[in-house]
Structure formats: C-alpha cells, structure tokens
Design a protein around this motif. Structure first.
Motif, PDB file in Angstrom:
ATOM      1  N   THR A 241      -0.492   8.633  -2.857  1.00 16.64           N
ATOM      2  CA  THR A 241       0.769   8.489  -2.484  1.00 16.64           C
ATOM      3  C   THR A 241       0.981   7.056  -2.424  1.00 16.64           C
ATOM      4  O   THR A 241       1.769   5.923  -2.372  1.00 16.64           O
ATOM      5  CB  THR A 241       1.657   8.787  -2.255  1.00 16.64           C
ATOM      6  OG1 THR A 241       1.984   8.889  -0.570  1.00 16.64           O
ATOM      7  CG2 THR A 241       2.218  10.148  -2.467  1.00 16.64           C
ATOM      8  N   TRP A 242      -0.470   6.496  -1.544  1.00 17.89           N
ATOM      9  CA  TRP A 242      -0.233   5.081  -1.601  1.00 17.89           C
ATOM     10  C   TRP A 242      -2.213   4.894  -0.750  1.00 17.89           C
ATOM     11  O   TRP A 242      -2.622   5.882  -0.636  1.00 17.89           O
ATOM     12  CB  TRP A 242      -0.130   5.228   0.126  1.00 17.89           C
ATOM     13  CG  TRP A 242       0.177   5.406   1.489  1.00 17.89           C
ATOM     14  CD1 TRP A 242       0.803   7.060   1.788  1.00 17.89           C
ATOM     15  CD2 TRP A 242      -0.810   5.071   2.418  1.00 17.89           C
ATOM     16  NE1 TRP A 242      -0.080   7.338   3.022  1.00 17.89           N
ATOM     17  CE2 TRP A 242      -0.637   6.453   4.051  1.00 17.89           C
ATOM     18  CE3 TRP A 242      -1.373   4.186   3.191  1.00 17.89           C
ATOM     19  CZ2 TRP A 242      -0.868   6.525   4.780  1.00 17.89           C
ATOM     20  CZ3 TRP A 242      -1.834   3.962   4.661  1.00 17.89           C
ATOM     21  CH2 TRP A 242      -2.251   4.912   4.872  1.00 17.89           C
ATOM     22  N   PHE A 243      -2.706   3.763  -0.750  1.00 19.83           N
ATOM     23  CA  PHE A 243      -4.151   3.188  -0.474  1.00 19.83           C
ATOM     24  C   PHE A 243      -3.881   1.941   1.129  1.00 19.83           C
ATOM     25  O   PHE A 243      -3.238   1.677   0.911  1.00 19.83           O
ATOM     26  CB  PHE A 243      -5.261   3.524  -1.313  1.00 19.83           C
ATOM     27  CG  PHE A 243      -4.329   2.244  -2.244  1.00 19.83           C
ATOM     28  CD1 PHE A 243      -4.563   1.231  -1.466  1.00 19.83           C
ATOM     29  CD2 PHE A 243      -3.840   2.614  -3.035  1.00 19.83           C
ATOM     30  CE1 PHE A 243      -4.841  -0.123  -3.221  1.00 19.83           C
ATOM     31  CE2 PHE A 243      -3.643   1.751  -4.236  1.00 19.83           C
ATOM     32  CZ  PHE A 243      -3.850   0.116  -4.195  1.00 19.83           C
ATOM     33  N   SER A 244      -4.465   2.360   1.624  1.00 24.60           N
ATOM     34  CA  SER A 244      -5.075   1.004   2.885  1.00 24.60           C
ATOM     35  C   SER A 244      -6.450   1.250   2.369  1.00 24.60           C
ATOM     36  O   SER A 244      -7.611   1.042   2.727  1.00 24.60           O
ATOM     37  CB  SER A 244      -5.076   1.399   3.592  1.00 24.60           C
ATOM     38  OG  SER A 244      -5.599   0.441   4.939  1.00 24.60           O
ATOM     39  N   VAL A 245      -6.466  -1.025   2.120  1.00 23.40           N
ATOM     40  CA  VAL A 245      -8.339  -1.465   1.183  1.00 23.40           C
ATOM     41  C   VAL A 245      -8.637  -2.534   2.136  1.00 23.40           C
ATOM     42  O   VAL A 245      -7.487  -3.436   2.469  1.00 23.40           O
ATOM     43  CB  VAL A 245      -8.112  -1.560  -0.419  1.00 23.40           C
ATOM     44  CG1 VAL A 245      -8.086  -0.155  -0.417  1.00 23.40           C
ATOM     45  CG2 VAL A 245      -7.190  -2.279  -0.659  1.00 23.40           C
ATOM     46  N   VAL A 246      -9.607  -3.307   1.510  1.00 23.16           N
ATOM     47  CA  VAL A 246     -10.048  -4.897   2.248  1.00 23.16           C
ATOM     48  C   VAL A 246      -9.645  -5.856   1.253  1.00 23.16           C
ATOM     49  O   VAL A 246      -9.795  -4.860  -0.334  1.00 23.16           O
ATOM     50  CB  VAL A 246     -10.987  -4.751   3.039  1.00 23.16           C
ATOM     51  CG1 VAL A 246     -10.949  -3.569   4.178  1.00 23.16           C
ATOM     52  CG2 VAL A 246     -11.790  -3.998   2.050  1.00 23.16           C
ATOM     53  N   ARG A 269       3.078   4.768  -4.263  1.00 22.52           N
ATOM     54  CA  ARG A 269       4.552   3.606  -3.548  1.00 22.52           C
ATOM     55  C   ARG A 269       3.816   2.530  -3.077  1.00 22.52           C
ATOM     56  O   ARG A 269       4.720   1.499  -3.757  1.00 22.52           O
ATOM     57  CB  ARG A 269       4.825   4.623  -1.918  1.00 22.52           C
ATOM     58  CG  ARG A 269       5.728   5.662  -2.348  1.00 22.52           C
ATOM     59  CD  ARG A 269       6.367   6.168  -1.477  1.00 22.52           C
ATOM     60  NE  ARG A 269       5.688   6.343  -0.174  1.00 22.52           N
ATOM     61  CZ  ARG A 269       5.788   5.489   0.889  1.00 22.52           C
ATOM     62  NH1 ARG A 269       7.050   4.484   0.831  1.00 22.52           N
ATOM     63  NH2 ARG A 269       5.709   6.050   1.747  1.00 22.52           N
ATOM     64  N   PHE A 270       3.136   2.370  -2.432  1.00 20.51           N
ATOM     65  CA  PHE A 270       1.973   0.788  -2.420  1.00 20.51           C
ATOM     66  C   PHE A 270       0.499   1.096  -1.755  1.00 20.51           C
ATOM     67  O   PHE A 270       0.402   1.819  -1.959  1.00 20.51           O
ATOM     68  CB  PHE A 270       3.097   0.143  -1.433  1.00 20.51           C
ATOM     69  CG  PHE A 270       3.091   0.895  -0.243  1.00 20.51           C
ATOM     70  CD1 PHE A 270       1.770   0.450   0.952  1.00 20.51           C
ATOM     71  CD2 PHE A 270       3.038   2.254   0.695  1.00 20.51           C
ATOM     72  CE1 PHE A 270       1.051   1.219   2.516  1.00 20.51           C
ATOM     73  CE2 PHE A 270       3.157   3.118   1.190  1.00 20.51           C
ATOM     74  CZ  PHE A 270       1.911   2.523   2.547  1.00 20.51           C
ATOM     75  N   GLY A 271      -0.050  -0.226  -2.223  1.00 20.91           N
ATOM     76  CA  GLY A 271      -1.142  -0.722  -2.109  1.00 20.91           C
ATOM     77  C   GLY A 271      -1.368  -1.288  -0.649  1.00 20.91           C
ATOM     78  O   GLY A 271      -0.633  -1.734  -0.292  1.00 20.91           O
ATOM     79  N   ARG A 272      -2.167  -1.320   0.056  1.00 20.03           N
ATOM     80  CA  ARG A 272      -2.201  -1.707   1.678  1.00 20.03           C
ATOM     81  C   ARG A 272      -2.980  -2.668   1.718  1.00 20.03           C
ATOM     82  O   ARG A 272      -4.861  -1.802   1.503  1.00 20.03           O
ATOM     83  CB  ARG A 272      -1.394  -0.881   2.656  1.00 20.03           C
ATOM     84  CG  ARG A 272      -2.131  -1.110   3.776  1.00 20.03           C
ATOM     85  CD  ARG A 272      -1.478  -0.218   5.315  1.00 20.03           C
ATOM     86  NE  ARG A 272      -1.772  -1.007   6.459  1.00 20.03           N
ATOM     87  CZ  ARG A 272      -2.325  -1.365   7.543  1.00 20.03           C
ATOM     88  NH1 ARG A 272      -3.995  -1.083   6.274  1.00 20.03           N
ATOM     89  NH2 ARG A 272      -2.975  -1.650   8.515  1.00 20.03           N
ATOM     90  N   SER A 273      -3.816  -3.576   2.274  1.00 20.67           N
ATOM     91  CA  SER A 273      -4.181  -4.918   2.244  1.00 20.67           C
ATOM     92  C   SER A 273      -4.359  -5.740   3.754  1.00 20.67           C
ATOM     93  O   SER A 273      -3.545  -5.909   4.727  1.00 20.67           O
ATOM     94  CB  SER A 273      -4.051  -5.684   1.324  1.00 20.67           C
ATOM     95  OG  SER A 273      -5.850  -6.933   1.259  1.00 20.67           O
ATOM     96  N   ALA A 274      -5.320  -5.677   4.584  1.00 19.85           N
ATOM     97  CA  ALA A 274      -6.078  -5.928   5.239  1.00 19.85           C
ATOM     98  C   ALA A 274      -7.001  -6.396   5.574  1.00 19.85           C
ATOM     99  O   ALA A 274      -8.402  -6.190   4.846  1.00 19.85           O
ATOM    100  CB  ALA A 274      -5.866  -4.438   6.510  1.00 19.85           C
ATOM    101  N   SER A 275      -7.914  -6.385   6.982  1.00 15.91           N
ATOM    102  CA  SER A 275      -8.494  -6.785   7.717  1.00 15.91           C
ATOM    103  C   SER A 275      -9.332  -7.830   7.425  1.00 15.91           C
ATOM    104  O   SER A 275     -10.276  -8.664   8.248  1.00 15.91           O
ATOM    105  CB  SER A 275      -9.961  -5.973   7.024  1.00 15.91           C
ATOM    106  OG  SER A 275     -10.072  -5.186   7.520  1.00 15.91           O
ATOM    107  N   SER A 276      -8.485  -9.448   6.735  1.00 17.47           N
ATOM    108  CA  SER A 276      -8.809  -9.839   6.646  1.00 17.47           C
ATOM    109  C   SER A 276      -7.540 -11.217   5.182  1.00 17.47           C
ATOM    110  O   SER A 276      -7.188  -9.939   5.344  1.00 17.47           O
ATOM    111  CB  SER A 276     -10.672 -10.560   5.906  1.00 17.47           C
ATOM    112  OG  SER A 276     -10.793 -10.066   3.983  1.00 17.47           O
TER     113      SER A 276
END
Length: 500
Positions: A241-246, A269-276
């Motif tokens: 239902t969601w993912f966290s990637v760069v 529901r959403f994707g998540r972007s992080a780290s830069s």
C-alpha cells in the motif's frame, strides 16, 4: 503495544515484537521466494537465537555484526540481536572493503551473522578472532536479561567530513521513535503493507520500513534489491500500500518501460522519497505518469531516519521542500547558534526522541554535533511562514550519491597512496541519475605518466565501484586558499563538465 500518534513508543523492541506476536498476523512476505513470515514465528526465532547467543558468552550491549542483504535470514538476525539486547551492527555492503574492515574493527564485535554471498568479503576483512554465527547452531538456551528503553540497540556507520566512518548509536527508545515518526507522518495502520526495496543496512530501509511496520502493526513485502523491471510486479504480488525509495529509484521507474496495473494503483496510497533532494520535474512527471502521489521527506542516520515530511494528500505538499517536522522539532541556527528568524538561512538543527545517543567511542564528535539539546545536521536551509523547511545547501562536503553519503577525503586518501599523486581532491558533480556523482582532480609529480583511468581502477579496488570517481581530472595544480588548503568546492565550477 498500541501505536498512538500523540506519544513516542515506550519500552523496547523486545516488548513490541512480543506484542505483535500475541496479536498475530503477517510480518513480512518475500515475493522472490514466496515465503511468509508471521510475527509469531519471527518472535520465536528471535528469542531462540538470542538465548543461543547468550549461551555462547556474548554480553548484553555487545556489538554483533550483521553482514546481510535484504532477506529472511537478515531480518531474523536483526531481530535476534535487538530482542536479545545486543547492539545490532549493520554493515553497509556497498561501502567497499576498507570501510567494512573499519566498521568491524571499530565496533569491537566478536561475532557476525554473515550471508553466504558475503563470505568472501568477510574472510578478506574480518578482524582476527571474529567468529561466524550460524543460526542453526544457536540451540542451547540461556536466560535473557532485562532490557530498558535506553539500552543500546543499533550501531550504523556513516561517513563524516573527515572521511572516517562514525558509528551512530541508537537506543531502543530512539530506534522505535524512528518508526513512530514515519507511522505518524504517513498515517500507517495495521492494514498497511510497506515495500522494502532499500537495504536494511541503510537507516531508511531499517527505520522507515522495518521499524515503521513494527510500530504501526502493519506488514512488509521485502525483496533482496531494487529492480526497475520487476518493481511493479513485485508490488502487485506483495500487496503493498506504500513504498519508501530514493530519488534515483523514482527516476529509474519514471524512465522504465514497466508500469503498474490498475490493481496496484488502486491499492497504493503513496510513495515516499528520502535521502536526497527530489527534482521537481521528476516528482511531477512520476505523478502524472503513474497517478501515485510522492511524498518528499528528509532524514539522517543520526535521527533514526525521518525528521521532515510533507503531509499526505489532501494536505499541502510543497514541491521542493522535504516538509515539516513530525514527532521532533526543527529550528534554523545562525553561526552564533541562536535561532534564525523565519525565512533566514542557517544550519538545520533537530531535537526529538529519535535523535541518536552518541557516536561510538567518539565523544569529541558527539559533542561537536550538538548545540545543547539540538543536533546540528550540517545542512543549510530556511523555514517559511508555514513551517516548511527548504534545504539550500550543506555545510559539510559530503557527496550524496543515490541517497548514500560519500566522504570525499576517503577517496582522497586512496588517491594519495599512489606515489605519483601530489595533490588530490574528490568532489560532487550534479547528476540526473544519482543526484550527485563522484569526480576527482589530481596534480601529479613532474614527469609522471599516469592516466585518470589507472587511478579510477585503484579507487575501485579499495573502495568499490559505487564510491569511486567516474572521472579523474589531471591538473597542473589544484585551487588553494590563503592557507594553502585545497578548495574542494571550487573544483566543479573550475572544471568543465566535458573535461577529462
């Protein structure tokens, strides 16, 4: 244990895993092997392994190295160390032999869980006397000691501006708080299933997905590594239902031929972007093509991942900003370490339950990283009138490639090992694929006949391909300041992009 947005989690990872086991249900599914791991089975395995580790004489709070890619064995080793009250020491498999050797030595770990694919590197760099842990041999039970929320739980190494990796220590309390900030910001529930494609030896993979699922009571689909070709099919198979990637992954997915089917889009529901930083154009194009909202966030190893996040739709997402704080506080510090007025640039500082406890065996670096209770991130930014943070630069000289921090001096030191290199400096070059990529400049001794490619091969042998420069420029002299110090930050402007 119940997740409440209002308060950070209490207790230890052992407490939370036990509670999830009592509740029942699925913890992790593995699309590549079609295995399913329940919370109850994970807790039973973690407890048995932990008791076996005490029977071997491993002490509470002692570092235990985990040299594993994503997978069932790696997650069981992680939870065994956490459940038992050991310091789970996650080894970055992409760090290169020198950094892995340093982490194993510096952590003072006497034992290691090692995946069969990592035996060769382990045997090459492991300190003398380090022993392998075989889960199948951990059958002799011993009593488990009591744990407290402030006992050490996690040790994860990150590069600093000096080039020496620093060992970030999290307690059970701060580690759980890392999962809590994620669960709160993204409104995770027991019905959610995250997609763990980032390695759990990275703080994003470990805290955002693994701890986020533990705290929220949800579950995960975990794969060994990211594959642009397989991503959407695995997401479908795993029921995520969601993912966290760069940002690099988002770019690969955007430009790839594969696309999610209707069932995947309806469930996500959403994707998540992080780290830069995520490029504005990339975020907009991804959402237009796939119809999946991307939430940009920001986190650090020192803060158990997330410190800032944009709200979920229909909340206000400010493109180009990693958002507002959830579960911690943020302020902008002026050079005198006082708080900057709204809209004024300064150093981003964080205070909250997810902040690290210390840099292992490095009290000087620990003290230098704090201004009172506030962790100094080394990033420059400003806060607007709505409380959204905009990152404007970095005080530190770290190169951020695909979300991974690379210390330039670590590359410098390898270059300086060549007898013909007189001056050396690695630097970041903006890159659409990785956000930043690595280049370096050298000055050689008079009469030397040495190519940049030879030096790249030297770096690859010592550091691995990911950290090594893609281009090395041979100059007559590197730019220097009045004191004679090489001005690293001027190199990208002085050297044309197509120079070689």
């Amino acid at each position: 244990m119940i997740f409440t947005p209002e308060h950070p989690p209490r207790g230890t990872v052992r407490d939370w895993l036990t509670a999830r086991a009592v509740d029942g249900g699925t913890a992790i599914v593995f699309p590549e092997t079609e295995e399913t791991l329940t919370w109850a089975a994970l807790r039973t395995t973690a407890e048995q392994m932990a008791r076996g580790m005490y029977a071997l004489g491993i002490a509470k709070g002692e570092s235990v190295a985990i040299i594993h890619p994503n997978g069932r064995a790696g997650i069981e080793a992680l939870y065994a160390a956490l459940y038992g009250g050991f310091r789970a020491t996650m080894i970055n498999l992409a760090a290169g032999p020198d950094a892995i050797a340093y982490a194993l030595e510096h952590s003072r770990a006497r034992y290691a869980f090692v995946h069969h694919s990592q035996i060769d590197i382990y045997e090459t760099v492991a300190p003398k006397g380090m022993a392998l842990l075989d889960p199948n041999d951990l059958e002799v039970n011993a009593d488990l000691p009591e744990l407290s929320a402030e006992d050490h739980a996690l040790l994860m190494y990150t590069s600093g501006t000096t080039g020496k990796p620093k060992g970030v220590v999290h307690s059970h309390s701060s580690l759980l708080a890392g999962g809590w900030t994620t669960a709160m910001a993204h409104e995770l529930t027991a019905q959610d299933r995250g997609f763990c494609v980032l390695p759990i030896y990275h703080i994003n993979g470990l805290c955002v997905t693994v701890m986020g699922a533990l705290v929220s009571g949800g579950s995960l689909a975990m794969v060994s590594r990211f594959s642009a070709r397989k991503f959407w099919a695995q997401a479908d198979q795993g029921g995520v239902t969601w993912f966290s990637v760069v940002p690099t992954i988002i770019s690969h997915l955007l430009h790839g031929a594969a696309a999610p089917g209707p069932a995947v889009c309806a469930r996500l529901r959403f994707g998540r972007s992080a780290s830069s930083a995520l490029a504005v154009e990339t975020q907009s194009a991804f959402e237009t093509r796939f119809g999946v909202p991307i939430v940009e966030t920001m986190g650090l190893t020192e803060t158990a991942a997330q410190i800032l996040s944009n709200p979920l739709p229909p909340g206000l997402r400010k493109i180009g900003s990693p958002g507002v704080p959830f579960g911690n506080e943020v302020r902008i510090l002026l050079p005198d370490l006082t708080e900057a007025p709204t809209g004024t640039e300064g150093e981003i500082a964080i205070r909250g339950p997810n902040v690290m406890r210390e840099y292992l065996f490095n009290p000087e670096a620990t003290a230098a990283s704090f201004a009172g209770e506030w962790l100094r991130t080394g990033d420059l930014g400003r806060i607007d009138e709505d409380g959204y943070v905009f990152v404007t630069g970095r005080l530190k000289e770290l190169i951020i490639k695909g979300g991974e921090n690379i210390a330039p001096r670590e590359i410098d030191e390898v270059l300086y090992t060549h007898a013909d290199v007189v001056e050396a400096a690695a630097f970041a070059r903006p890159c659409k694929r990785y956000g930043e990529t690595v280049e370096a400049a050298v000055a050689l001794r008079s009469g030397a006949d040495l190519s940049g490619q030879e030096l790249i091969e030297l770096c690859t042998q010592r550091l691995g391909g990911f950290k090594s420069p893609e281009v090395i420029h041979v100059l007559a002299e590197l730019p220097k300041g009045p004191s004679g110090k090489i001005q690293r930050l001027k190199l990208a402007d002085l050297i044309p992009i197509d120079a070689a």
